[in-house]
Design an enzyme around this catalytic site. Structure first.
Site, mmCIF file in Angstrom:
data_model
loop_
_atom_site.group_PDB
_atom_site.id
_atom_site.type_symbol
_atom_site.label_atom_id
_atom_site.label_comp_id
_atom_site.label_asym_id
_atom_site.label_seq_id
_atom_site.Cartn_x
_atom_site.Cartn_y
_atom_site.Cartn_z
ATOM 1 N N TYR A 61 0.796 -1.233 0.000
ATOM 2 C CA TYR A 61 0.000 0.000 0.000
ATOM 3 C C TYR A 61 0.828 1.283 0.000
ATOM 4 O O TYR A 61 0.721 2.097 -0.912
ATOM 5 C CB TYR A 61 -0.950 0.008 1.204
ATOM 6 C CG TYR A 61 -1.942 -1.116 1.172
ATOM 7 C CD1 TYR A 61 -2.967 -1.134 0.224
ATOM 8 C CD2 TYR A 61 -1.852 -2.178 2.069
ATOM 9 C CE1 TYR A 61 -3.878 -2.180 0.170
ATOM 10 C CE2 TYR A 61 -2.764 -3.227 2.017
ATOM 11 C CZ TYR A 61 -3.766 -3.225 1.075
ATOM 12 O OH TYR A 61 -4.652 -4.256 1.017
ATOM 13 N N PRO A 74 -11.688 -1.047 -2.335
ATOM 14 C CA PRO A 74 -12.857 -1.835 -2.744
ATOM 15 C C PRO A 74 -14.150 -1.065 -2.491
ATOM 16 O O PRO A 74 -14.196 -0.126 -1.690
ATOM 17 C CB PRO A 74 -12.794 -3.082 -1.843
ATOM 18 C CG PRO A 74 -11.443 -3.041 -1.192
ATOM 19 C CD PRO A 74 -11.052 -1.594 -1.140
ATOM 20 N N SER A 429 -5.517 -15.256 5.016
ATOM 21 C CA SER A 429 -5.379 -14.558 6.296
ATOM 22 C C SER A 429 -4.242 -15.150 7.130
ATOM 23 O O SER A 429 -4.117 -16.365 7.270
ATOM 24 C CB SER A 429 -6.682 -14.647 7.088
ATOM 25 O OG SER A 429 -6.504 -14.116 8.393
ATOM 26 N N SER A 552 -10.120 -12.933 -4.550
ATOM 27 C CA SER A 552 -10.326 -13.150 -3.117
ATOM 28 C C SER A 552 -11.758 -13.578 -2.871
ATOM 29 O O SER A 552 -12.676 -13.164 -3.585
ATOM 30 C CB SER A 552 -10.016 -11.879 -2.311
ATOM 31 O OG SER A 552 -10.875 -10.830 -2.696
ATOM 32 N N GLN A 553 -11.915 -14.425 -1.856
ATOM 33 C CA GLN A 553 -13.261 -14.758 -1.395
ATOM 34 C C GLN A 553 -13.715 -13.674 -0.427
ATOM 35 O O GLN A 553 -13.035 -13.385 0.559
ATOM 36 C CB GLN A 553 -13.297 -16.122 -0.701
ATOM 37 C CG GLN A 553 -14.693 -16.476 -0.236
ATOM 38 C CD GLN A 553 -14.810 -17.850 0.408
ATOM 39 O OE1 GLN A 553 -15.885 -18.218 0.896
ATOM 40 N NE2 GLN A 553 -13.751 -18.625 0.429
#
Length: 618
Positions: A61, A74, A429, A552-553
């Site tokens: 980032y 997002p 994660s 990604s889920q």
């Protein structure tokens, strides 16, 4: 290094792989740089809470200079509301703010429940730091590297409301008592909704936050030369949230390019879900709601006067799970608790409207920033697709993890179009570790490639077929269908691909992924030697870290969804939310690429999921 070579096999040429093997042999030798850098990281681990955290945060980032909308932030769409009059919008928004205030109080009281792992070495405690960074935080642009403003406990609490590009500061506590009630907040919002249209058009300061980070940093420094602007920016950065009251985007906004007819789009009223997602991700452009934003703010809750609502969130402070849990908690509380209109309401001063001092160079920047934002938004190829034939109930009946199954479907869909696989990112994660965020599950495996080749054995002249029966590809353009592999063999290849994908997933969540260690070796190479080792300037490393498929889920318990843009100009973004009987995909690409198409990829994904069911259902 062995795992690194394994991930390269399906995505680089044999010649490039051999070159990289030579580099690795030298790097990993007992007297090579690799062991020295590894020891440097071991010592770093002993002295820090999480040796990788700032390496990861800056790489992911803070050092990225691209604009936040589309490239980083997002957007989440929640189930729409029904507003008949402006006071309905004010009351609903007030309830959202009130629930956020309650959530903040819960955090301060220490009542947030400790989460624990529910799979793979179950019951391990998970780091909860992300949950405490959502409210009151903000990203600050820098000329070369951004920074974060993280909140401290303060007596004064407020939100910033942006309506028709006007910004208002709404205190959440009265001077003579504790927090405002819902009716009092609603009265403040009602004032804003009535006041903003009556005022002269304000300077569109919010549009500046959509610029590349270095450019916005310069503009912000210019704004900060004026004391009034300093106070405004401080109020915005310290606000609990930013509430954006929007006009709805036109129903036809960027609606071309869908595959199939209307049944492929899930509509709510006159707006389809793709249109609503555009509203949340970027606001629609300078003529619509993009100036009605502050993209640096962690939590921007967006409420449109047609009942569409959701948020745009700045990603550096938290992964999606903390954001989704908070938003769905708010939604469920509002949905199950009737609005109490009997609460007392005392007279309050009108909310302060922020006034800006605009230097000539900033006035010129509004025009340029608007043009660049519009160009960026026009380039986004995005749509929301609900795959309805089946969902995770069927997948579980095949004794496969829904996440693993969908990841393989994404690989097959790509292979069906392009005849090869590409570097793929799926977030995993790492919250079992203090300050852990995510590592990368790499789904483009050799096993997935072999399965995809076999599944596409009767398609496309661009795919090389291996056949021990002497059959050759037709030389003409006619499509000849034939079968090389039996269903049993295809299933066996599928099970091998599942096993490999599962292995990578488990390694990542237990802290044994390879991307964070590779990043650590790269950054320690800079710190120890002052330069990058050849391993990190090698073409293979560049290919391995150019994620042409970023996935990604994003699991939601309500009928909500979250989407984002690709992370590279030639790539795709794809989030997915498996429900028992359907799967919601948010697919993105860039029109300027010329070689990507969200609709084409969605069509291939639909076909891939269909043939996977045919392979496994009996």
């Amino acid at each position: 290094m062995a795992e690194y070579l394994r991930l390269l096999e399906p995505i680089v040429s044999p010649a490039q792989l051999e070159k990289t093997k030579g580099i690795i042999k030298q790097f990993a030798a007992p007297n090579g740089l690799g062991p020295q850098l590894h020891q440097y990281l071991v010592e770093k681990r002993e002295n820090e809470d999480n040796w990788a955290y700032y390496y990861w945060l800056n790489d992911m980032y803070m050092d990225v200079r691209l604009p936040l909308p589309i490239n980083s932030n997002p957007g989440m769409v929640l189930p729409p509301r029904k507003f008949l009059v402006a006071t309905d919008l004010a009351r609903f928004s007030a309830r959202v703010i009130f629930e956020i205030m309650k959530h903040k109080e819960m955090l301060l009281s220490g009542a947030l429940e400790q989460e624990r792992a529910n799979s793979r070495e179950k019951n391990q405690p998970l780091c909860m730091a992300q949950y405490y960074r959502l409210l009151g935080s903000c990203r600050r642009p820098g000329l070369e590297r951004d920074s974060q403003y993280l909140p401290e406990e303060r007596e004064e609490e407020h939100v910033i409301v942006i309506c028709r590009n006007h910004m208002y500061c709404v205190p959440l506590k009265a001077p003579d008592r504790e927090k405002l009630n819902v009716n009092e907040i609603a009265s403040q919002l009602t004032f804003i909704i009535g006041d903003a249209p009556c005022m002269a058009e304000p300077p569109p300061v919010g549009i500046l936050t959509s610029a590349p980070r270095g450019i916005w940093a310069k503009d912000r420094n210019t704004l900060l030369l004026e004391e009034r602007n300093q106070r405004n920016i401080e109020l915005i950065e310290q606000a609990l949230i930013v509430l954006c009251i929007d006009e709805p985007l036109p129903g036809s906004f960027n609606s071309e390019g869908f595959f199939g007819s209307t049944p492929t789009m899930h509509r709510t009223g006159h707006r389809d879900e793709t249109n609503m997602a555009h509203e949340m991700i970027h606001g629609g452009g300078s003529s619509f709601n993009t100036p009605n934003r502050w993209f640096d703010k962690t939590m921007q809750i967006i409420v449109c006067n047609d009942g569409t609502w959701g948020l745009c969130y700045e990603h550096s402070t938290s992964e999606g799970i903390a954001v989704i849990q908070l938003m769905e908690k708010i939604y469920k509380e509002i949905d199950t608790t009737p609005f109490d209109s009997t609460g007392s309401q005392q007279h309050l001063p009108s909310p302060e409207r922020l006034e800006w001092v605009i230097a000539p160079e900033i006035a010129r920047r509004f025009t340029l920033a608007s043009k660049e934002a519009n160009k960026m938004i026009d380039n986004l190829d995005f749509f929301v697709y609900r795959f309805k034939p089946y969902g995770k109930s069927f997948i579980k009946s095949c004794k496969v993890s829904p996440d693993v199954y969908i990841q393989l479907a994404l690989q097959l869909a790509y292979f069906k179009i392009y005849g090869h696989l590409v570097t793929t990112y799926e977030s995993a994660s790492t919250r079992r570790f203090l300050l852990g965020r995510v590592d990368c599950i790499r789904s483009a495996t050799t096993e997935a490639l072999e399965w995809a080749k076999a599944m596409c054995q009767d398609e496309g002249a661009n795919i090389t077929l291996e056949c021990d029966q002497g059959l050759e590809e037709p030389q003409d353009s006619r499509k000849v269908k034939f079968s090389i592999y039996s269903k049993d063999h295809l299933r066996e290849l599928f099970r091998c691909a599942v096993a490999r994908q599962t292995e990578i997933m488990v390694k990542n969540i237990l802290g044994n992924g390879i991307d964070i260690p590779l990043l650590g070796l790269r950054e320690s190479s800079r710190e120890v030697t002052g330069s990058l080792h050849e391993l990190f300037t090698d073409e293979s490393y560049a290919i391995a870290n150019c994620f042409l498929l970023s996935t990604s889920q994003v699991a939601c318990s309500t009928n909500s969804f979250m989407g984002y843009g690709p992370v590279t100009p030639r790539g795709y973004g794809c989030s997915y939310n498996p429900h028992p009987d359907e799967i919601v995909f948010c697919i993105s690409a860039f029109y300027a690429s010329g070689d990507t198409s969200a609709a084409r990829y969605g069509k291939s994904l639909k076909e891939s999921l269909r043939i996977m069911r045919d392979l496994l259902e009996d």
